[in-house]
Design an enzyme around this catalytic site. Structure first.
Site, PDB file in Angstrom:
ATOM      1  N   GLU A 119     102.966 -23.684  60.825  1.00  0.00           N
ATOM      2  CA  GLU A 119     104.172 -24.461  61.145  1.00  0.00           C
ATOM      3  C   GLU A 119     104.164 -24.986  62.591  1.00  0.00           C
ATOM      4  O   GLU A 119     104.407 -26.181  62.798  1.00  0.00           O
ATOM      5  CB  GLU A 119     105.421 -23.603  60.883  1.00  0.00           C
ATOM      6  CG  GLU A 119     105.647 -23.380  59.398  1.00  0.00           C
ATOM      7  CD  GLU A 119     106.562 -22.215  59.075  1.00  0.00           C
ATOM      8  OE1 GLU A 119     107.161 -21.639  60.001  1.00  0.00           O
ATOM      9  OE2 GLU A 119     106.683 -21.887  57.878  1.00  0.00           O
ATOM     10  N   LYS A 141     110.481 -15.972  50.733  1.00  0.00           N
ATOM     11  CA  LYS A 141     109.307 -16.103  51.606  1.00  0.00           C
ATOM     12  C   LYS A 141     108.993 -14.780  52.308  1.00  0.00           C
ATOM     13  O   LYS A 141     107.871 -14.529  52.715  1.00  0.00           O
ATOM     14  CB  LYS A 141     109.600 -17.204  52.628  1.00  0.00           C
ATOM     15  CG  LYS A 141     108.454 -17.582  53.523  1.00  0.00           C
ATOM     16  CD  LYS A 141     108.815 -18.834  54.291  1.00  0.00           C
ATOM     17  CE  LYS A 141     107.833 -19.155  55.387  1.00  0.00           C
ATOM     18  NZ  LYS A 141     108.231 -20.354  56.126  1.00  0.00           N
ATOM     19  N   ASP A 187     107.451 -28.367  54.143  1.00  0.00           N
ATOM     20  CA  ASP A 187     107.783 -27.224  54.986  1.00  0.00           C
ATOM     21  C   ASP A 187     108.572 -26.274  54.094  1.00  0.00           C
ATOM     22  O   ASP A 187     109.725 -26.543  53.759  1.00  0.00           O
ATOM     23  CB  ASP A 187     108.625 -27.703  56.182  1.00  0.00           C
ATOM     24  CG  ASP A 187     109.257 -26.539  56.953  1.00  0.00           C
ATOM     25  OD1 ASP A 187     108.863 -25.385  56.733  1.00  0.00           O
ATOM     26  OD2 ASP A 187     110.151 -26.810  57.786  1.00  0.00           O
ATOM     27  N   ASP A 244     109.423 -21.632  67.854  1.00  0.00           N
ATOM     28  CA  ASP A 244     109.968 -21.812  66.501  1.00  0.00           C
ATOM     29  C   ASP A 244     110.802 -20.593  66.106  1.00  0.00           C
ATOM     30  O   ASP A 244     110.253 -19.524  65.828  1.00  0.00           O
ATOM     31  CB  ASP A 244     108.793 -22.019  65.534  1.00  0.00           C
ATOM     32  CG  ASP A 244     109.243 -22.124  64.078  1.00  0.00           C
ATOM     33  OD1 ASP A 244     110.439 -21.953  63.798  1.00  0.00           O
ATOM     34  OD2 ASP A 244     108.377 -22.376  63.222  1.00  0.00           O
TER      35      ASP A 244
END
Ligand code: AMP
Length: 611
Positions: free
Chosen positions: A174, A70, A8, A196
Site C-alpha cells: 500500500e 482483512k 485497494d 499510512d
C-alpha cells in the site's frame, strides 16, 4: 487491450480505480461514493449485501455482518490476532481447513466461509463497479496489501482475487502504491515518507524517487494500530462514564455497544472538522423500567488527550524506518498521508512536527493507494512507461536451525524480486529425509516468527551423514510471494518437496472455493434475472389491470371474465418467491398480459366505434 483495475482492499473501506489514458479514474460506486465499506452481510432471506447496504443493516444483523476480515486473512487459527478478533467481533469465527493447520472461518448458519471467500465477495463487488463504469468485463487486477503482510497473507489475498474471478497480476504494498500515485507524471527528485494509518493497521515507508525510479528504502508497520483503537478508546471512556453514573456495565450489552461504537467513530470523524460534537444515544438501556440515555459533548481537545498515546505509538516506527533507510528526518522532502485516520488534525500535526515539514494537503488519503495500484497496473500492461518500481521485502525470510534458532537468509528490506540459497545436509548416516522449516520474522527464535511452511526433502542418496548436499533456493517474486525449490548437488536430483500452500488452503481447496463462488455468482445472476422478469411482468400486470378498469364499460362480460381469469393466474404466479419461478414462465406471463392489454384496447376501440 482489456483494462487492468487497481484495487485497494482495505480493512474498513476499499477503493477501485482504472487508468484512462494518462489519468487514473477513481470509480464511483452505485451509491455515488468513491470508497466502499469492506463489509459483507448475509440476510435471513439468503441475500448477500456488500458495502454501504451491508453497513446500514449491521446493528440489527450483527452475527451475519462480516467486517474487518482483512485481519483474519492468511492467518492460522492459533494466531493471537485471530483469538483477539474472536473476542472483539459479534460474528462467529470457527476453525476450518483440511490439513494439519486450522484456519479461521466465518460461520453463517450452517455455512463456513474462509476470509479469502469473504474478501472475494468484496473484490467481486468492486470488479462489478468497474465493469459497470467501463461497460466491459474485467479480468485482471493489481491488489494492494499492507507492507508488513507476510507471504501467507499475500498469497491469501491473491487467492481472494482468484476466487472473485480475477487474474491478480501483482500484489503491491500500500505505501509503495501511494508513493507511485504521489509522484506520477512529474519529474521529481524526492525522499518520500508514506505514513499510512488506516482502520486497522499502521505502516510507514521511506522511498527515494528520481528519474521515474521508485526505490523503497525501508518499510515497517504495526498490524495492531489503527482507527478502531481510537474508536475503542472513546467507547471505553463512554462505557466507564456510564458505569460511574448508573452502575450499569454496557460492555456486555452487544446491541448497546454497537450503537456506541458507531457514534464514537462518527464523533471522531466529525472532530476532524469541528472542535466540538454531540454524542446522543437515546434509550441506550433500561434501569428497571426507566430508559437511560448517553448524551454528552465531546471536544477535539478531549479526544486528543484520550488518543495522543496511540498517535505517539507510531513514532518509534518512524524512527526505525528512517534508520533502516540510512537517513535522518532532515533528509525527508515529502510526506504522503494515507488512510482515513490521517484526516485527524492530531495525526497531521504530530507527523508534521516529527519530520519538520508540512504534509501535502492535496493527496486524498482514501484514494491514493488505489490510484497507485492502477498506475502499477498501467505499467504491467504497457500503458505507462518510464516508471520503475523497486520494492523491498518487509520481513526477513529464513529457516529454523538446531535448537529452534532462526537463521535469516533474506534480510528484511532486501529489494525484490530476490533469491537466496542454503546448503542442507543429513545428521544421521543413510538418512532419507531432511525436514526444512521456513519462517518469516525478525526474532532470533524460530518459535516467535511466522511459520510459512514445513517441508521434507525426500529421496536423498543413501550416504553417510554430512555427505548429501541439498541446495534449497528461496525466491521472493515482485509481489513478495515466496517459492522454494531444492536440488541434491551430488546427484543433481531435484529433491521431492512436500509443501503446504502458505496462503492457508491447498490448491484443491482454493479451486473448490473458485467453483463455489462461480456457481454462487451464476445463482445470483439468475436470481437477478428472475427478479427483473417478475418486475417486468408486474408492470405489464399493472397496465393491463388499469386498461381493464378504465375501459371496462366498453367490454363484453364474457371477454372480461376470460381476461380476468388470465390476469388472476398471472398475479398468483408473480406473488410466488422469485426463486421458485422459471424465466420462460415469466416471459410467457408478460407476453400474455401484453397481448390481453392490446386486446382490451382493440375491443374497447371497436365498441366505441359501434362495430
Ligand atoms: P481506511 O482503512 O484507510 O479506510 O481508514 C479508515 C479509518 O479512518 C476508520 O477508523 C475511520 O473512522 C477513520 N476516518 C475516516 N475519516 C476520518 C476523519 N475524517 N477523521 C478521523 N478519522 C477518520
Amino acid at each position: 487491450m482489456s483494462k487492468v483495475i487497481g484495487i485497494d482492499l482495505g480493512t474498513t473501506n476499499s477503493c477501485v480505480s482504472v487508468m484512462d489514458g494518462n489519468e487514473v479514474i477513481v470509480i464511483t460506486n452505485r451509491e455515488g461514493s468513491r470508497t466502499t465499506p469492506s463489509i459483507v452481510a448475509f440476510t435471513n432471506t439468503g441475500e448477500r449485501l456488500i458495502g454501504q447496504v451491508a453497513r446500514r443493516q449491521a446493528a440489527k444483523n450483527p452475527k451475519a455482518t462480516i467486517y474487518a476480515v482483512k485481519r483474519l486473512i492468511g492467518r492460522s487459527m492459533d494466531d493471537p490476532e485471530v483469538q483477539r478478533m474472536k473476542d472483539l467481533v459479534p460474528y462467529d469465527i470457527v476453525p476450518m481447513g483440511e490439513g494439519e493447520r486450522q484456519y479461521p472461518g466465518v460461520q453463517i448458519g450452517s455455512d463456513v466461509y474462509s476470509p479469502q471467500e469473504i474478501s472475494a465477495m468484496i473484490i467481486a463487488h468492486l470488479k462489478e463497479i468497474a465493469e459497470d463504469y467501463l461497460g466491459e468485463k474485467v479480468r485482471q487486477a493489481v491488489i494492494t496489501v499492507p507492507a508488513n503482510f507476510n507471504d501467507s497473507q499475500r498469497q491469501a489475498t491473491r487467492d481472494a482475487g482468484r476466487i472473485a474471478g480475477l487474474d491478480v497480476l501483482r500484489v503491491i504494498n500500500e505505501p509503495t502504491a501511494a508513493s507511485l500515485a504521489y509522484g506520477f507524471g512529474e519529474d521529481k527528485d524526492e525522499t518520500i515518507v508514506v505514513y499510512d494509518l488506516g482502520g486497522g493497521t499502521f505502516d510507514i515507508s521511506v522511498l527515494r524517487l528520481g528519474d521515474g525510479l521508485y526505490e523503497v528504502l525501508s518499510t515497517l508497520g504495526d498490524p495492531f494500530l489503527g482507527g478502531e483503537d481510537f474508536d475503542n478508546v472513546i467507547v471505553q471512556n463512554l462505557v466507564n462514564e456510564f458505569y460511574a453514573e448508573h452502575k450499569i456495565d454496557l460492555s456486555t450489552d452487544e446491541a448497546a455497544l454497537y450503537r456506541i461504537k458507531d457514534a464514537a467513530e462518527q464523533a471522531k470523524q466529525e472532530l476532524s472538522l469541528t472542535t466540538e460534537t454531540m454524542i446522543n444515544l437515546p434509550f441506550i438501556t433500561l434501569s428497571g423500567t426507566e430508559p437511560l440515555h448517553i448524551e454528552r459533548t465531546l471536544t477535539r481537545q478531549e479526544l486528543e488527550a484520550w488518543t495522543l498515546h496511540l498517535v505517539e505509538r507510531s513514532l518509534p516506527y518512524c524512527e526505525n524506518a528512517l534508520k533502516d533507510a540510512g537517513i535522518t528526518a532532515d533528509d525527508v522532502t515529502k510526506i504522503v498521508l494515507v488512510g482515513g485516520m490521517t484526516r485527524m488534525p492530531l495525526v497531521r500535526r504530530t507527523v508534521a512536527e516529527y519530520f519538520g515539514i508540512a504534509v501535502d494537503p492535496d493527496v486524498n488519503p482514501d484514494e491514493v493507494v488505489s490510484v497507485g495500484a492502477s498506475i502499477q497496473a498501467g505499467v504491467l500492461n504497457g500503458e505507462v512507461e518510464e516508471v520503475f518500481l523497486m520494492d523491498v521485502t518487509p520481513l526477513s525470510l529464513g529457516v529454523e536451525t538446531a535448537g529452534g534458532v532462526f537463521l535469516p537468509l533474506i534480510p528484511r528490506n532486501t529489494a525484490i524480486p530476490c533469491e537466496a540459497s542454503e546448503i542442507f545436509t543429513t545428521s544421521v548416516d543413510y538418512q532419507e529425509m531432511v525436514p526444512v522449516h521456513v519462517l518469516q520474522g525478525e526474532s532470533p527464535l524460530a518459535s516467535e516468527n511466522h511459520s510459512l511452511a514445513r517441508f521434507e526433502l525426500w529421496g536423498l542418496p543413501p550416504l553417510l551423514r554430512g555427505m548429501p548436499q541439498i541446495e534449497v533456493s528461496f525466491k521472493i517474486d515482485a509481489s513478495g510471494i515466496v517459492s522454494v525449490s531444492a536440488i541434491e548437488k551430488a546427484t543433481k536430483h531435484e529433491a521431492n518437496i512436500k509443501i503446504e500452500a502458505s496462503g492457508g488452503f491447498s490448491e484443491d481447496e482454493i479451486q473448490k472455493m473458485i467453483d463455489k463462488a462461480e456457481a454462487q455468482r451464476e445463482e445470483d445472476e439468475h436470481l437477478h434475472d428472475l427478479i427483473e422478469g417478475v418486475n417486468a411482468a408486474k408492470s405489464s400486470l399493472y397496465l393491463t389491470e388499469r386498461s381493464m378498469k378504465e375501459l371496462g364499460a366498453y367490454l363484453k362480460d364474457e371477454q372480461k371474465d376470460n381476461w380476468k381469469s388470465h390476469i388472476d393466474d398471472a398475479r398468483a404466479l408473480l406473488d410466488k418467491d422469485p426463486r421458485d419461478l422459471d424465466l420462460e414462465d415469466l416471459k410467457l406471463a408478460k407476453e400474455n398480459l401484453d397481448a390481453i392489454q392490446a386486446s382490451v384496447a382493440e375491443a374497447a376501440y371497436k365498441a366505441m366505434m359501434g362495430e
